[in-house]
Design a protein around this motif. Structure first.
Motif, PDB file in Angstrom:
ATOM      1  N   THR A 285       0.827  -1.201   0.000  1.00  0.00           N
ATOM      2  CA  THR A 285       0.000   0.000   0.000  1.00  0.00           C
ATOM      3  C   THR A 285       0.866   1.257   0.000  1.00  0.00           C
ATOM      4  O   THR A 285       0.542   2.256  -0.662  1.00  0.00           O
ATOM      5  CB  THR A 285      -0.928  -0.003   1.231  1.00  0.00           C
ATOM      6  N   GLY A 286       1.990   1.209   0.711  1.00  0.00           N
ATOM      7  CA  GLY A 286       2.923   2.332   0.709  1.00  0.00           C
ATOM      8  C   GLY A 286       3.522   2.571  -0.656  1.00  0.00           C
ATOM      9  O   GLY A 286       3.667   3.728  -1.093  1.00  0.00           O
ATOM     10  N   CYS A 321       3.443  -5.892  -4.095  1.00  0.00           N
ATOM     11  CA  CYS A 321       3.981  -4.533  -4.249  1.00  0.00           C
ATOM     12  C   CYS A 321       3.920  -4.106  -5.712  1.00  0.00           C
ATOM     13  O   CYS A 321       3.525  -2.968  -6.023  1.00  0.00           O
ATOM     14  CB  CYS A 321       5.428  -4.486  -3.744  1.00  0.00           C
ATOM     15  N   VAL A 322       4.304  -4.999  -6.619  1.00  0.00           N
ATOM     16  CA  VAL A 322       4.254  -4.698  -8.053  1.00  0.00           C
ATOM     17  C   VAL A 322       2.815  -4.392  -8.473  1.00  0.00           C
ATOM     18  O   VAL A 322       2.547  -3.426  -9.201  1.00  0.00           O
ATOM     19  CB  VAL A 322       4.827  -5.870  -8.872  1.00  0.00           C
ATOM     20  N   SER A 323       1.866  -5.197  -8.002  1.00  0.00           N
ATOM     21  CA  SER A 323       0.466  -4.987  -8.354  1.00  0.00           C
ATOM     22  C   SER A 323      -0.021  -3.614  -7.894  1.00  0.00           C
ATOM     23  O   SER A 323      -0.716  -2.900  -8.636  1.00  0.00           O
ATOM     24  CB  SER A 323      -0.389  -6.092  -7.726  1.00  0.00           C
ATOM     25  N   LYS A 324       0.380  -3.217  -6.686  1.00  0.00           N
ATOM     26  CA  LYS A 324      -0.068  -1.921  -6.167  1.00  0.00           C
ATOM     27  C   LYS A 324       0.587  -0.764  -6.915  1.00  0.00           C
ATOM     28  O   LYS A 324      -0.033   0.296  -7.106  1.00  0.00           O
ATOM     29  CB  LYS A 324       0.217  -1.827  -4.667  1.00  0.00           C
ATOM     30  N   VAL A 325       1.831  -0.919  -7.351  1.00  0.00           N
ATOM     31  CA  VAL A 325       2.472   0.114  -8.168  1.00  0.00           C
ATOM     32  C   VAL A 325       1.708   0.292  -9.469  1.00  0.00           C
ATOM     33  O   VAL A 325       1.463   1.419  -9.924  1.00  0.00           O
ATOM     34  CB  VAL A 325       3.950  -0.239  -8.428  1.00  0.00           C
ATOM     35  N   LEU A 326       1.290  -0.802 -10.066  1.00  0.00           N
ATOM     36  CA  LEU A 326       0.534  -0.711 -11.314  1.00  0.00           C
ATOM     37  C   LEU A 326      -0.847  -0.100 -11.084  1.00  0.00           C
ATOM     38  O   LEU A 326      -1.384   0.586 -11.965  1.00  0.00           O
ATOM     39  CB  LEU A 326       0.434  -2.093 -11.961  1.00  0.00           C
ATOM     40  N   GLU A 327      -1.432  -0.312  -9.913  1.00  0.00           N
ATOM     41  CA  GLU A 327      -2.651   0.408  -9.573  1.00  0.00           C
ATOM     42  C   GLU A 327      -2.386   1.913  -9.548  1.00  0.00           C
ATOM     43  O   GLU A 327      -3.172   2.718 -10.064  1.00  0.00           O
ATOM     44  CB  GLU A 327      -3.176  -0.030  -8.197  1.00  0.00           C
ATOM     45  N   GLY A 328      -1.264   2.296  -8.924  1.00  0.00           N
ATOM     46  CA  GLY A 328      -0.939   3.707  -8.843  1.00  0.00           C
ATOM     47  C   GLY A 328      -0.682   4.334 -10.195  1.00  0.00           C
ATOM     48  O   GLY A 328      -1.077   5.480 -10.446  1.00  0.00           O
ATOM     49  N   LEU A 329      -0.036   3.613 -11.090  1.00  0.00           N
ATOM     50  CA  LEU A 329       0.257   4.141 -12.421  1.00  0.00           C
ATOM     51  C   LEU A 329      -0.993   4.257 -13.274  1.00  0.00           C
ATOM     52  O   LEU A 329      -1.173   5.233 -14.014  1.00  0.00           O
ATOM     53  CB  LEU A 329       1.266   3.233 -13.133  1.00  0.00           C
ATOM     54  N   SER A 330      -1.851   3.253 -13.189  1.00  0.00           N
ATOM     55  CA  SER A 330      -3.011   3.190 -14.088  1.00  0.00           C
ATOM     56  C   SER A 330      -4.243   3.898 -13.550  1.00  0.00           C
ATOM     57  O   SER A 330      -5.152   4.249 -14.313  1.00  0.00           O
ATOM     58  CB  SER A 330      -3.369   1.723 -14.365  1.00  0.00           C
ATOM     59  N   VAL A 336      -6.758  -7.723  -6.094  1.00  0.00           N
ATOM     60  CA  VAL A 336      -5.771  -8.230  -5.136  1.00  0.00           C
ATOM     61  C   VAL A 336      -5.614  -7.250  -3.987  1.00  0.00           C
ATOM     62  O   VAL A 336      -5.310  -6.075  -4.185  1.00  0.00           O
ATOM     63  CB  VAL A 336      -4.412  -8.457  -5.831  1.00  0.00           C
ATOM     64  N   GLU A 337      -5.836  -7.739  -2.774  1.00  0.00           N
ATOM     65  CA  GLU A 337      -5.620  -6.920  -1.594  1.00  0.00           C
ATOM     66  C   GLU A 337      -4.135  -6.929  -1.223  1.00  0.00           C
ATOM     67  O   GLU A 337      -3.403  -7.865  -1.552  1.00  0.00           O
ATOM     68  CB  GLU A 337      -6.409  -7.480  -0.407  1.00  0.00           C
ATOM     69  N   ASP A 338      -3.721  -5.887  -0.520  1.00  0.00           N
ATOM     70  CA  ASP A 338      -2.404  -5.925   0.097  1.00  0.00           C
ATOM     71  C   ASP A 338      -2.417  -7.059   1.111  1.00  0.00           C
ATOM     72  O   ASP A 338      -3.229  -7.073   2.043  1.00  0.00           O
ATOM     73  CB  ASP A 338      -2.114  -4.586   0.788  1.00  0.00           C
ATOM     74  N   LEU A 339      -1.537  -8.035   0.952  1.00  0.00           N
ATOM     75  CA  LEU A 339      -1.572  -9.272   1.745  1.00  0.00           C
ATOM     76  C   LEU A 339      -1.579  -8.993   3.242  1.00  0.00           C
ATOM     77  O   LEU A 339      -2.262  -9.684   4.009  1.00  0.00           O
ATOM     78  CB  LEU A 339      -0.361 -10.126   1.374  1.00  0.00           C
ATOM     79  N   ILE A 340      -0.843  -7.991   3.684  1.00  0.00           N
ATOM     80  CA  ILE A 340      -0.729  -7.782   5.127  1.00  0.00           C
ATOM     81  C   ILE A 340      -1.966  -7.136   5.740  1.00  0.00           C
ATOM     82  O   ILE A 340      -2.058  -7.011   6.956  1.00  0.00           O
ATOM     83  CB  ILE A 340       0.508  -6.937   5.472  1.00  0.00           C
ATOM     84  N   THR A 341      -2.928  -6.718   4.921  1.00  0.00           N
ATOM     85  CA  THR A 341      -4.172  -6.163   5.466  1.00  0.00           C
ATOM     86  C   THR A 341      -5.271  -7.215   5.559  1.00  0.00           C
ATOM     87  O   THR A 341      -6.361  -6.922   6.066  1.00  0.00           O
ATOM     88  CB  THR A 341      -4.675  -5.006   4.589  1.00  0.00           C
ATOM     89  N   VAL A 342      -4.999  -8.426   5.080  1.00  0.00           N
ATOM     90  CA  VAL A 342      -6.013  -9.473   5.101  1.00  0.00           C
ATOM     91  C   VAL A 342      -6.303  -9.888   6.542  1.00  0.00           C
ATOM     92  O   VAL A 342      -5.388 -10.114   7.342  1.00  0.00           O
ATOM     93  CB  VAL A 342      -5.540 -10.698   4.285  1.00  0.00           C
TER      94      VAL A 342
END
Length: 379
Positions: A285-286, A321-330, A336-342
């Motif tokens: 998420t960061g 982390c890669v998935s969340k970066v691509l969320e930020g770019l797009s 996909v949730e951030d695993l540590i928030t599950v």
């Protein structure tokens, strides 16, 4: 509408540098058990598989790589070094620098990765996509002119910057690096050059003080490059909020004064909370938040032109982390949730919105960098 490109090829997974464990090649000690080598053949395949399995890949524009020419590889490296890479690759591989090996066939794979980065840069500059992420290996940012270092073989970032200067005539290129270590290879290329601004966060104290991977804030560049090299040393254990503070208080105001014509991101993930080598605490998420900050820089200054290239990082958390970066770019949301928030029965492993508060030593480091850089920028 934002369109985000993804550059990837299965061949990147076939770079097999050597046997070893963590950073240590087996040749360094007879006691090394041959497992868990940091840059192994599955390091980025897991990230691609997550994008594919989640369906998020359908929201991205595929970008086809092409092989970099020898002339392009020479934009930064010496002819002798490129010849050495080719010779070792055509044989059985070998060492090309400290903690840096190539395997049989690696030269063609590296050429495809570098050429893929250049193809992604072309796609961004030509307006075919708004921004792009290059999911590739091996990494490159530590590589110097005539040798590799720390898994890095060819310095694709320096080649990209030179390519953008030669082909598009750019005069203000900003390289933003959120990976865990200072990049001596980028330092070598641009330390006295104002046309490329290198600004980065790194974990201080990981190696010997002022080694090639740990630079103090006073390393501001030389000659015409003074003020265009901006290291931001962060204490071990710095998490999302410390890095966000550094980005918002240092990187954003400097970027908006520099007004880059292109933003290149050294998108390594060795600072993630579960990385086996780093000691930082950034969550997936960061990384999304850092990406949104950097994307904002590109949106305000250069019509969104941004190319992020995979660098360091390893482990099963990195694909998130890669998935969340691509969320930020797009600007699009993955399932996909951030695993540590599950929720695992007692809540999430960590709440990235409240954890890792900015400590006094982190805040002091940020203030020190601001004092040093205030000679050159309004901070």
């Amino acid at each position: 509408m934002v369109q985000t490109g993804l550059m990837y090829h299965e061949n990147f997974n076939w770079h097999n540098p050597c046997d070893g464990a963590l950073i240590f090649p087996a040749a360094y000690s007879k006691w090394v058990e041959l497992k868990s080598y940091y840059d192994d053949v599955n390091r980025i395949r897991q990230s691609f598989n997550l994008l594919n399995r989640s369906g998020f890949i359908d929201d991205l524009i595929p970008l086809e790589p092409r092989k970099a020419t020898r002339e392009e590889l020479l934009y930064f490296h010496s002819p002798q070094y490129i010849d050495k890479l080719k010779t070792l690759s055509d044989a059985e591989g070998g060492e090309v620098g400290p903690f840096a090996y190539v395997g049989k066939g690696s030269y063609d794979i590296i050429s495809l990765a570098v050429g893929g980065d250049l193809a992604a840069l072309d796609a961004v500059m030509d307006g075919k996509v708004t921004n792009a992420f290059c999911l590739q290996r091996p990494p490159g940012a530590h590589a110097e002119k005539d040798h590799g270092y720390g898994f890095c073989i060819v310095n694709n970032f320096n080649i990209m910057a030179n390519y953008a200067q030669k082909k598009y005539g750019l005069k203000r290129i900003m390289i933003i690096d959120w990976d865990c270590h200072y990049k001596n290879g980028i330092h070598e290329a641009w330390y006295n050059d104002p046309e490329v601004l290198y600004i980065e966060t790194h974990q201080t104290g990981t190696f010997g003080r002022n080694s090639s991977h740990d630079k103090d804030a006073e390393n501001v560049g030389e000659g015409d490059g003074r003020g265009y090299n901006i290291p931001i040393p962060m204490p071990a254990g710095t998490g999302d909020l410390g890095h966000i503070k550094a980005f918002e208080e240092i990187i954003v105001p400097i970027a908006d004064q520099y007004k880059p014509e292109l933003v290149i991101v050294v998108a390594g993930f060795a600072a993630n909370i579960f990385d086996p080598l780093g000691g930082q605490q950034i969550t997936a998420t960061g990384y999304k938040k850092l990406t949104e900050i950097v994307k904002g820089i590109a949106d305000r200054n250069c019509e969104g032109r941004l190319v992020a290239v995979m660098e360091g990082g390893a482990g099963s958390y990195m694909p998130f982390c890669v998935s969340k970066v691509l969320e930020g770019l797009s600007g699009k949301k993955s399932v996909v949730e951030d695993l540590i928030t599950v929720d695992c029965g007692f809540g999430g492993f960590i709440n990235p919105n409240t954890a890792n508060a900015v400590s006094i030593d982190q805040a002091n480091q940020i203030e020190k960098v601001k004092r040093v850089q205030s000679e050159f920028w309004k901070l």
